[in-house]
Motif scaffolding. Structure first.
Motif, PDB file in Angstrom:
ATOM      1  N   ARG A   1       0.798  -1.326  -0.027  1.00 47.89           N
ATOM      2  CA  ARG A   1      -0.114  -0.025  -0.007  1.00 47.89           C
ATOM      3  C   ARG A   1       0.953   1.121  -0.050  1.00 47.89           C
TER       4      ARG A   1
ATOM      5  N   LEU B   1      -0.558   3.208  -6.043  1.00 44.44           N
ATOM      6  CA  LEU B   1      -1.459   4.448  -6.685  1.00 44.44           C
ATOM      7  C   LEU B   1      -2.802   4.243  -6.579  1.00 44.44           C
ATOM      8  N   SER B   2      -3.674   5.407  -6.303  1.00 46.08           N
ATOM      9  CA  SER B   2      -5.008   5.256  -6.584  1.00 46.08           C
ATOM     10  C   SER B   2      -5.296   4.710  -7.836  1.00 46.08           C
ATOM     11  N   VAL B   3      -6.378   3.996  -7.888  1.00 47.83           N
ATOM     12  CA  VAL B   3      -6.652   3.159  -9.275  1.00 47.83           C
ATOM     13  C   VAL B   3      -7.142   4.406 -10.127  1.00 47.83           C
ATOM     14  N   GLU B   4      -8.182   5.439  -9.499  1.00 45.31           N
ATOM     15  CA  GLU B   4      -8.585   6.428 -10.147  1.00 45.31           C
ATOM     16  C   GLU B   4      -7.345   7.103 -10.727  1.00 45.31           C
ATOM     17  N   LEU B   5      -6.387   7.708  -9.713  1.00 44.80           N
ATOM     18  CA  LEU B   5      -5.407   8.749 -10.209  1.00 44.80           C
ATOM     19  C   LEU B   5      -4.728   7.746 -11.409  1.00 44.80           C
ATOM     20  N   TYR B   6      -4.302   6.720 -11.279  1.00 44.70           N
ATOM     21  CA  TYR B   6      -3.525   6.032 -12.205  1.00 44.70           C
ATOM     22  C   TYR B   6      -4.292   5.867 -13.652  1.00 44.70           C
TER      23      TYR B   6
ATOM     24  N   ASN C   1      -5.308  -5.268  -2.519  1.00 44.65           N
ATOM     25  CA  ASN C   1      -5.765  -3.861  -2.189  1.00 44.65           C
ATOM     26  C   ASN C   1      -6.758  -3.366  -3.219  1.00 44.65           C
TER      27      ASN C   1
ATOM     28  N   ILE D   1      -8.597  -0.690  -3.860  1.00 45.25           N
ATOM     29  CA  ILE D   1      -8.312   0.768  -4.162  1.00 45.25           C
ATOM     30  C   ILE D   1      -7.013   1.277  -4.628  1.00 45.25           C
ATOM     31  N   GLY D   2      -6.096   0.239  -4.656  1.00 43.38           N
ATOM     32  CA  GLY D   2      -4.867   0.747  -5.137  1.00 43.38           C
ATOM     33  C   GLY D   2      -4.516   0.050  -6.453  1.00 43.38           C
ATOM     34  N   THR D   3      -3.770   0.437  -7.262  1.00 42.17           N
ATOM     35  CA  THR D   3      -3.459  -0.145  -8.494  1.00 42.17           C
ATOM     36  C   THR D   3      -2.488  -1.297  -8.526  1.00 42.17           C
TER      37      THR D   3
END
Length: 633
Positions: A463, A467-472, A494, A496-498
């Motif tokens: 974690r 990186l945040s999925v949305e930001l990535y 995770n 919510i994470g990429t």
């Protein structure tokens, strides 16, 4: 009239079903406790802290045995603990999962509860090693009575039977499971018959039901009398097993078997042994076999051997089930788990556990050499487990059942007082062999707690770099890579994470599939999650999707089967054009704050030797791509 007939037919069908299940339960649930008459009473008069086989002592011991069975098994487990089911499943890990708080601000309480469950589960592994050894050995020792010349063959015969038992495990027990119940029924009838044979000759032994005899034994003999409790406890060592096996049969068949068959047979046999000792006090060396007629000794040895093999089978099966729960709940690395029956979900075989138990049993027979010596090691682990079960039961009554504090303290307090008395008496066994189950439990607890803590540390390290999925996705779409046909499923812990595997794939291969799925698998605190309820789907956008899959701790993960339940209008995950991407981490132990360096190394070693995710999740090998990365713990 027709309605009444329908109700009667239903009752008849239900009664028939319970009768069948009760019969089968005899061979699985009560194998351990049902073979205790082979050695339990004798140890009160033969062990290091034994008492003389006088009339007062015999009546006192029988009184303690009667009330131990009445309080611990008939009341605590059969009435109260069986009510503490986790959607039908029992066992200490299932109980810990049921009691564990779900609130995010209760992390410490959750950790404490699962630590108790973990410790109890570790102790049951020790029990699983000792039970087959002491049970089979005590049965074969009947040859010393029937034919003293065969004394030197007791150990080799015992080892041969144990080896055959463990070699058979890979074939499964479904094919012979139906005969376990009838054999144990014959065994219990034999116990009752032997007991009645001697009860009619000394019926005054029945006065031992009066608790005054047991209390007098404890007070008049002081420390020696108190230590006899360590041997008396052997009559209730199967309590945890009947709770753990509840999911296979249900509460009612287990209760029917106990109250109608097992309890009467055990009491008749124990009191029969006592009646025999009143008339033949010199027979304390092995009252079970000595009270049998001479012509019946060889058939009795054969029947006792069959009963102890069945008891051992139940304990081994319990160890497999416990391991499955531990793997699913994140206490243990993934292991090879084979299903030996297409019809019965509980029929599993775990090679690693099987061979560890086998070599441990052989080592115990060779090291302790007699059931007398093994009895000193037996009981310590189970008493601690029973104490933990009572503590968890108290938490259950307060947190789930909403009992008042006085009511919860009264019921749990009575059981805890009895458990602690047995535990205190068993602690004196530690120097004579009780150290073995504690050593095994300490090793199992260290491994499982290290795995659980290591998994949390690894998730935290991932974690930290995630990186945040949305930001990535937003950053990726600024300069989109080449999109290729197909569906890529990235397994990630995770949601919510990429996933690192996705970032590495895009960075090195410069391509992205038309459809990308982030798949997270979790284990719920219940035994089973219905297939239709396992999948949660979310469309993120730009061809990205998020899927959450949830399994129960008694379910077998099968990702392709589970994903097939997703409607095809969302994603056609049954297509052959699906690729599963797995991240494989190379773990490095470092001096960074986290775990002790030796535990980080142990965790890395277990991770390297765990079953590959491809096999564990039933993924098609030719559709899997593994991408490695290095993680510093």
């Amino acid at each position: 009239m027709s309605g009444d007939q329908t109700t009667a037919e239903k009752n008849e069908t239900q009664g028939s079903s319970w009768a069948k299940l009760s019969l089968v339960a005899l061979g699985v649930v009560y194998g351990d406790i049902g073979t205790s008459p082979l050695y339990a009473l004798r140890e009160c008069f033969r062990a290091d802290h034994a008492i003389a086989a006088s009339q007062d002592h015999v009546l006192g011991v029988l009184s303690l045995i009667f009330w131990a069975l009445a309080i611990v098994i008939s009341t605590k487990y059969l009435i109260f603990i069986l009510q503490a089911d986790n959607e039908g499943e029992g066992g200490i890990l299932a109980l810990a999962a049921l009691v564990s708080p779900s609130e995010s601000n209760s992390e410490y309480r959750r950790w404490a509860i699962f630590t108790l469950g973990l410790l109890g589960g570790s102790l049951l592994y020790a029990d699983g090693m000792i039970t087959p050894a002491i049970s089979v050995l005590s049965a074969i020792e009947g040859l010393e009575i029937a034919a003293p010349a065969l004394d030197s063959y007791v150990e080799p015969i015992t080892i041969a039977i144990l080896v055959g038992l463990f070699l058979f495990q890979s074939r499964g027990t479904a094919s012979v499971g139906t005969i376990f119940g009838p054999i144990m029924l014959i065994w219990f009838f034999t116990l009752a018959g032997l007991g009645i044979l001697h009860l009619v000759q000394a019926p005054q032994v029945l006065t031992a039901i009066n608790p005054i005899y047991g209390i007098r034994l404890l007070f008049e003999n002081q420390l020696t009398g108190f230590l006899v409790l360590g041997s008396v406890f052997l009559v209730v060592t199967g309590g945890e097993a009947l709770y753990a096996d509840m999911g296979h049969f249900g509460k009612q068949p287990i209760r029917i078997s106990w109250y109608w068959v097992v309890l009467p047979s055990l009491l008749l046999n124990y009191f029969g042994q006592g009646a025999f000792l009143l008339r033949h006090p010199e027979g304390f060396t092995n009252p079970f076999y000595l009270m049998a007629p001479g012509w019946a000794l060889y058939p009795l040895v054969v029947l006792a051997t069959l009963a102890t093999v069945i008891a051992s089978q139940a304990v081994i099966t319990g160890a497999f089930s416990l391991t499955l729960q531990a793997v699913q709940l994140g206490y243990s690395p993934r292991m090879t788990i084979r299903h030996t029956s297409a019809e019965q979900i509980g029929q599993i075989y775990i090679p690693l556990i099987n061979w560890v138990l086998m070599f441990a049993c052989i080592g115990l027979v060779l090291g302790f050499r007699s059931s007398d010596n093994l009895a000193a090691a037996y009981g310590v682990a189970v008493t601690i487990t029973m104490v933990i079960t009572t503590v968890l039961f108290f938490l259950l009554t307060r947190m789930r059942w909403n009992w008042s504090l006085p009511a919860a303290l009264t019921v749990s307090g009575i059981f805890l007082a009895v458990d602690l008395a047995f535990l205190a008496a068993n602690l004196f066994k530690i120097s004579n062999g009780g150290w073995f189950p504690l050593l095994v439990a300490a090793g199992a607890y260290t491994l499982m707690s290290t795995w659980m803590s290591g998994q949390r540390l690894l998730a935290r390290r991932i974690r930290e770099r995630a990186l945040s999925v949305e930001l990535y996705i937003a950053d990726l779409m600024n300069d989109p890579p080449v999109r290729v046909p197909g569906i890529a499923i990235f397994l990630t812990s995770n949601p919510i994470g990429t996933p690192p595997a996705l970032r590495h794939n895009v960075r090195h291969n410069k391509v992205l599939h038309e459809q990308v799925v982030f798949l997270t698998v979790s284990t719920a605190g219940v035994p089973h999650v219905r297939l239709a309820k396992r999948v949660e789907y979310e469309e993120i956008g730009e061809g990205f999707h998020r899927i959450m899959v949830s399994y129960g701790f008694m379910d077998t993960p099968n990702i392709p089967l589970t994903l097939a339940t997703l409607p095809s209008d969302k994603l056609n995950l049954q297509s052959e054009d699906v690729t599963y991407y797995l991240g494989t981490e190379r773990l490095l132990a470092t001096a960074r704050p986290g775990l002790a360096i030796w535990r980080e190394r142990l965790f890395a070693w277990m991770a390297r030797n765990s079953q590959p995710a491809t096999a564990y999740f039933s993924l098609p090998p030719d559709q899997v791509v593994e991408i490695g990365s290095q993680v510093e713990l």
